[in-house]
Scaffold this motif. Structure first.
Motif, short mmCIF file in Angstrom:
data_model
loop_
_atom_site.label_atom_id
_atom_site.label_comp_id
_atom_site.label_asym_id
_atom_site.label_seq_id
_atom_site.Cartn_x
_atom_site.Cartn_y
_atom_site.Cartn_z
N ARG A 1 0.84 -1.21 0.00
CA ARG A 1 0.00 0.00 0.00
C ARG A 1 0.87 1.26 0.00
NH1 ARG A 1 -4.01 -2.78 3.09
NH2 ARG A 1 -3.04 -2.26 5.08
N THR A 2 2.00 1.20 0.67
CA THR A 2 2.88 2.37 0.73
C THR A 2 3.60 2.58 -0.60
OG1 THR A 2 3.28 1.94 3.05
CG2 THR A 2 4.88 3.37 1.94
N TYR A 3 4.16 1.51 -1.15
CA TYR A 3 5.06 1.68 -2.31
C TYR A 3 4.37 1.52 -3.66
CZ TYR A 3 8.97 1.94 0.86
OH TYR A 3 9.85 2.35 1.83
N ASP A 4 3.25 0.78 -3.69
CA ASP A 4 2.58 0.56 -4.98
C ASP A 4 1.08 0.50 -4.77
OD1 ASP A 4 2.06 0.01 -7.63
OD2 ASP A 4 2.60 -2.11 -7.49
N PRO A 5 0.49 1.64 -4.31
CA PRO A 5 -0.92 1.61 -3.90
C PRO A 5 -1.88 1.26 -5.05
CG PRO A 5 -0.04 3.87 -3.91
CD PRO A 5 1.12 2.96 -4.10
N THR A 6 -1.48 1.54 -6.30
CA THR A 6 -2.41 1.22 -7.41
C THR A 6 -2.10 -0.15 -8.02
OG1 THR A 6 -0.99 2.26 -9.07
CG2 THR A 6 -2.64 3.68 -8.00
#
Ligand code: FAD
Length: 456
Positions: free
Chosen positions: A439-444
């Motif tokens: 969620r922090t580094y690649d939320p999409t």
């Protein structure tokens, strides 16, 4: 949605490497790796030559909301499907060995063979796996279970630095000092957090080992498997081994004793004193006359000859499960389903775990309490895939009593690499920690064409 010629020109201008769309002559060759079943059909392929190309490709994909896939040698291919942007890394081939520090740094497209050779010159060894033509970066990110595993642990346990382009297009250098949490996740969670452009790993002080293969004919399969599982119960960590049931085709390229035979192949790798290795292997040699006995003292650069994995690209399906035990009843069950008399031919492999693999190493590689991992691989085409898939499912169901419920990430490929099975590669608390990091580094979930850990 296909790319406009303006978009194509903008991307080509930004990268040094070649760019391919489906109508290009080079497109098929560029997207094809070792695994030829269920190949991806990306909308565009960027043949990156360096980290700047990777950054440009990730930014381009982000601006168009395209998912990003990565391919080095194509031995893994955990996600199929249409569309997206594929970054091929086979042009990124740098390797640097620092003898004094006992480290190797290698770029994203490097196969193990290049690291093995360079390290051997310094009398050092990387923690590579059975096949030197496998990509070193992805193997390491997915755990990495090799011939020195019980002595030194997973390849992921010895990572010092990871250079990675994250979803925001930033090139970051991750170390235990700069970002311990992200390094914990990268060492075991594959490509979920970005495109890795290079990795620095520790090398081991190994220049030779006592290893090779004992190949026995089909009529000894049961005895060899029972002897091997008994033998593995009391072994020093210096010994790493596996067994494989292999139906060899009748082709001149194979050594004569193996042609057209269903064999059991015991793979041995003992690091340390040669005489100790010889003594340890005696009970296996005593089972019967092998068709071939290639176990010998060998330079580490010949480590690929232990398993002699095929090098020609092929279409296959694979499934694996981590086992808490492999006893006589498990052997009977396995042979009943996929032994020499089985209606469907497949390669079955059981690897012995434990030793250093069972010790925590400050990363997310899971299932450390497992005793064995086993896998079933079937060469398929469109007409045989459904039957092979059903057989693999049946094997997994019937071996469930011996399974911990876990999987080994690196052996999840193609359709076996769905989100649920990826989750089974981790301990549950670690999986939740990985989801939070995602969620922090690649939320999409830009990086979802992989062993995916969705952010939600
Ligand atoms: C014949 C054979 C033998 C094998 N032996 C072993 C073994 O002994 N031990 C073991 O642990 N595994 C083994 N494997 C599994 C292998 O380690 C994994 O399949 C690994 O992912 C292959 O990496 P690759 O680069 O060769 O494949 P690719 O298909 O090119 O890559 C696999 C996936 O890794 C990810 N990836 C690749 N490069 C990057 C990058 N630069 N940044 C981020 N993500 C990336 C992508 O999600 C990609 O789809 C074997 C596989 C085969 C086919």
């Amino acid at each position: 949605m296909s790319m406009t010629s303006n978009e194509f020109a903008a991307l080509s201008d930004r990268v040094q490497g070649p760019v391919f769309v489906p109508s290009d002559a080079g497109y098929d060759a560029e997207r094809t790796g070792f695994q030829t079943f269920g190949r991806r059909r990306p909308q565009v392929v960027v043949g990156a030559v360096d980290a700047d190309d990777v950054r440009a490709a990730v930014e381009f994909a982000a601006a168009r909301e395209l998912p990003v896939a990565v391919q080095a040698t194509g031995h893994g291919i955990p996600a199929e499907g249409e569309g997206g942007l594929l970054i091929t890394t086979n042009r990124m081939t740098g390797v640097q060995i620092v003898r004094e520090r006992r480290t190797a740094w290698f770029e994203a497209g490097v196969p193990w063979s290049a690291v093995i050779e360079a390290a051997a010159d310094a009398e050092l060894a990387p923690l590579c796996g059975s096949a030197p033509h496998v990509g070193a970066v992805s193997y390491t990110l997915g755990g990495g279970l090799g011939h020195l595993a019980r002595r030194y642990g997973y390849a992921a346990d010895h990572v010092r630095t990871v250079d990675i382009v994250t979803a925001d297009g930033r090139l970051r250098q991750i170390t235990a000092e700069s970002d311990p949490e992200l390094l914990w996740a990268l060492c075991g969670a594959g490509g979920n957090f970005g495109v890795v452009t290079g990795v620095e790993v520790e090398l081991m002080p190994v220049s030779s080992l006592y290893g090779g293969g004992l190949y026995f004919d089909a009529h000894l399969i049961g005895e060899v498997l029972r002897a091997w599982q008994q033998w593995t119960r009391d072994l020093p960590e210096e010994m790493t081994s596996s067994v494989a049931l292999v139906p060899f085709p009748d082709v001149p390229a194979l050594p004569e004793p193996l042609r057209g035979r269903h064999v059991v192949h015991v793979r041995i790798a003992h690091v340390g004193d040669r005489a100790a290795g010889e003594r340890l292997v005696e009970p296996l040699r005593a089972v019967g006359e092998p068709l071939i006995d290639s176990v010998r003292e060998m330079p580490y650069r010949e480590v690929g000859s232990i398993c002699n994995d095929p090098v020609q690209p092929m279409p296959y399906l694979t499934a694996n499960a981590v086992l808490r035990d492999f006893d006589d009843a498990a052997i009977k069950t396995l042979l009943g389903l996929v032994g020499p008399d089985a209606p469907q031919q497949c390669v079955v492999e059981v690897r012995h775990l434990g030793g250093a693999l069972s010790r925590p190493a400050g990363n997310c590689v899971g299932n450390r309490d497992a005793a064995y991992v086993f896998g079933v691989n079937s060469v398929v085409d469109d007409s045989t895939a459904a039957v092979a898939r059903e057989l693999q499912n049946q094997v997994m169901r019937e071996m469930a009593p011996w399974s911990t419920g876990g999987r080994f990430l690196n052996f999840l490929s193609g359709e076996s690499a769905d989100v649920d099975k990826v989750r089974e590669a981790y301990d549950e608390a670690d999986y939740q920690r990985l989801v939070a990091l995602k969620r922090t580094y690649d939320p999409t979930n830009r990086f979802r064409l992989n062993h995916n850990i969705p952010p939600a």
